[in-house]
Scaffold this active site. Structure first.
Site, PDB file in Angstrom:
ATOM      1  N   ASN A 176       0.849  -1.190   0.000  1.00  0.00           N
ATOM      2  CA  ASN A 176       0.000   0.000   0.000  1.00  0.00           C
ATOM      3  C   ASN A 176       0.883   1.239   0.000  1.00  0.00           C
ATOM      4  O   ASN A 176       1.938   1.278   0.651  1.00  0.00           O
ATOM      5  CB  ASN A 176      -0.914   0.043   1.222  1.00  0.00           C
ATOM      6  CG  ASN A 176      -1.808   1.284   1.217  1.00  0.00           C
ATOM      7  OD1 ASN A 176      -2.698   1.404   0.388  1.00  0.00           O
ATOM      8  ND2 ASN A 176      -1.545   2.209   2.118  1.00  0.00           N
ATOM      9  N   GLU A 240      -0.998   0.829  -6.400  1.00  0.00           N
ATOM     10  CA  GLU A 240      -0.789   2.220  -6.805  1.00  0.00           C
ATOM     11  C   GLU A 240       0.222   2.337  -7.939  1.00  0.00           C
ATOM     12  O   GLU A 240       0.128   3.238  -8.776  1.00  0.00           O
ATOM     13  CB  GLU A 240      -0.322   3.054  -5.602  1.00  0.00           C
ATOM     14  CG  GLU A 240      -1.414   3.386  -4.595  1.00  0.00           C
ATOM     15  CD  GLU A 240      -1.696   2.277  -3.606  1.00  0.00           C
ATOM     16  OE1 GLU A 240      -2.613   2.420  -2.775  1.00  0.00           O
ATOM     17  OE2 GLU A 240      -0.999   1.234  -3.669  1.00  0.00           O
ATOM     18  N   ASP A 289      -5.781  21.309   9.594  1.00  0.00           N
ATOM     19  CA  ASP A 289      -6.062  20.422   8.476  1.00  0.00           C
ATOM     20  C   ASP A 289      -6.858  21.117   7.374  1.00  0.00           C
ATOM     21  O   ASP A 289      -7.211  22.290   7.463  1.00  0.00           O
ATOM     22  CB  ASP A 289      -6.805  19.178   8.964  1.00  0.00           C
ATOM     23  CG  ASP A 289      -6.260  17.918   8.314  1.00  0.00           C
ATOM     24  OD1 ASP A 289      -6.190  17.872   7.077  1.00  0.00           O
ATOM     25  OD2 ASP A 289      -5.888  16.995   9.049  1.00  0.00           O
TER      26      ASP A 289
END
Length: 489
Positions: A176, A240, A289
């Site tokens: 991942n 990916e 954020d």
């Protein structure tokens, strides 16, 4: 034949920056600038003006230049991905995803064309990589060499915001790659902000259950396609690097790490290698954020770094986060347009969809549908809430096929005027984003769906839905032809 993947022009971050500079879309800043807040304020002003990518050549306290705002506009994001517009990738995926069997010689030829596109996709391993030209190990590792940013005054310190974090499942070996914020705790350790819904969280949980430490590698500054691929919400079974190879039209070169059993992009600028020990967590945050609010301090796993490798003259790629507008708008729009064909395969009645930047993408989805049966809007809402990471969507607005979902004025007109909220508002509960501050409980909360489509008698609307006003085409053509005569041209 099906579409042919373009020859990809950017071998690494340097070649992309050179291309941007040649077109006047990169600004070099030679003055010394402080990574503590000052770079953040400069970058935010440039982003709000739709300005260029930035290269800070002289960040205070470091010899490594900082590249930022590489994805700040949809046009620059498209260029980073090697396409003329962001819908182009979606069209390529749509062609490959067509389920029809080939018919005749033309169909066979098309099918072979698709297979040829996929032939060059798998990553390939090389032995000597630019990202390992300089190697630091053990006590020589010092993260203060990197120009990490403090973006907001209330942040818990320095964060590395565009490090591609590599892990693999301890049992299956499935890789991942994700993009997570990384708080610098000291010169040899960083916090791993692995949110509850992310694959790396499950990798670490499995390693912890087995009493094993988890190998981790962080790659900073690969080519822009790989940088984007790490942000894409891919299904767990899609690698990916396969996706990046598809986007590039050529295989991604990988190199073995020196101290952990992982591979990273060979063209990266900087690589951190280390381990996350089972049971070890440290307070992480606060962090300003993309929601526009600080996320609170929470315990998260820690990466203990054993090696730091880099190019001889690396460039540090990063991003800042804030309330919209922000650089992640380009990344979010790329995902929206790229994955539309796959969403339409799962939910065929969808015509188009839009994730407004103001909703930081997961808070709102506007969907147009080709309505064929009663209460189909509610069916679509349920389908979206069951679709991978779109399950985190808090508000879904469903409109008819003739509504342009990207025209927020038209969408608002329909959502405000076409709705009886006692009947057309669906309220439910479900999972929400880890960073959602509005939900009364962390990780789950309320959701709403608005049916702004024209209502049918079969749905209980018996008054006869009115006809929308539209000017005749002949009058429109006449006015178009005579516009200058009116003195208005």
């Amino acid at each position: 034949m099906g579409p042919v993947a373009p020859k990809f022009p950017y071998d690494d971050l340097q070649s992309f920056l050179a291309a941007l500079e040649a077109d006047g879309d990169l600004k070099r800043i030679s003055a010394e600038v402080d990574p503590h807040l000052e770079i953040s304020e400069i970058t935010q002003r440039v982003i709000r003006e739709g300005g260029p990518a930035l290269l800070f050549e002289n960040p205070a306290g470091s010899d490594i230049p900082i590249a930022i705002n590489l994805f700040g506009t949809t046009e620059r994001t498209a260029r980073a991905l090697g396409v003329g517009d962001l819908d182009e990738i979606g069209r390529r995926i749509g062609e490959l995803a067509k389920p029809e069997l080939p018919v005749g010689w033309a169909g066979i030829r098309d099918g072979l064309g698709k297979l040829m596109q996929l032939k060059s996709v798998p990553p390939k391993r090389i032995k000597n990589a630019p990202c390992q030209e300089v190697v630091f190990t053990g006590d020589d590792v010092d993260l203060s060499m990197l120009p990490g940013l403090q973006v907001w005054p209330g942040d818990g310190g320095v964060f590395h915001n565009f490090g591609l974090t590599h892990t693999k499942h301890p049992e299956t070996g499935k890789r991942n790659v994700g993009l997570y914020r990384l708080q610098q705790h000291d010169e040899r350790s960083i916090g791993l902000h692995w949110q509850i819904h992310k694959n790396s969280t499950s990798h670490y949980a499995e390693a912890e259950k087995r009493g094993e430490r988890l190998p981790v590698a962080v790659a900073i500054g690969p080519d822009p396609v790989m940088a984007y691929a790490a942000t894409a919400p891919l299904p767990p079974d899609i690698d990916e690097y396969l996706f990046a190879g598809f986007l590039r039209g050529e295989r991604v070169e990988m190199v073995d790490c020196l101290t952990v059993p992982l591979q990273v992009p060979a063209n990266s600028q900087i690589v951190l290698e280390g381990w996350a020990e089972p049971g070890e967590r440290l307070p992480e945050g606060p962090f300003g954020d993309h929601t526009g609010f600080y996320t609170p301090v929470e315990p998260f796993p820690v990466m203990r770094i054993e090696a730091m490798t880099m190019r001889r003259k690396p460039i540090y790629h990063t991003i800042i986060t804030s309330a919209p507008p922000q650089e992640d708008h380009g990344l979010g729009k790329a995902t929206e347009r790229t994955f539309l064909p796959l969403v339409k395969i799962m939910i065929p009645e969808i015509v188009d969809y839009d994730m407004p930047a103001a909703g930081v993408f997961h808070n709102c989805v506007i969907v147009s549908i080709d309505k064929k049966f009663p209460k189909q809007a509610q069916k679509v809402m349920s389908a979206i809430w069951g679709l991978q990471m779109m399950s985190l969507t808090k508000l879904i607005v469903v409109v008819d096929a003739d509504c342009d979902v990207h025209d927020y004025r038209e969408v608002a007109w329909r959502a405000l005027g076409n709705v009886d909220y006692s009947r057309d508002l669906l309220l439910t509960e479900g999972p929400v984003d880890h960073l959602d501050h509005a939900s009364y409980h962390q990780f789950w909360g309320g959701k709403a769906g608005i049916d702004a489509t024209a209502k049918w008698p079969e749905e209980g609307y018996t008054r006869g839905w009115p006809e929308a006003m539209r000017m005749s085409a002949s009058v429109q053509a006449t006015v178009d032809r005579r516009w200058k005569e009116y003195g208005l041209g």
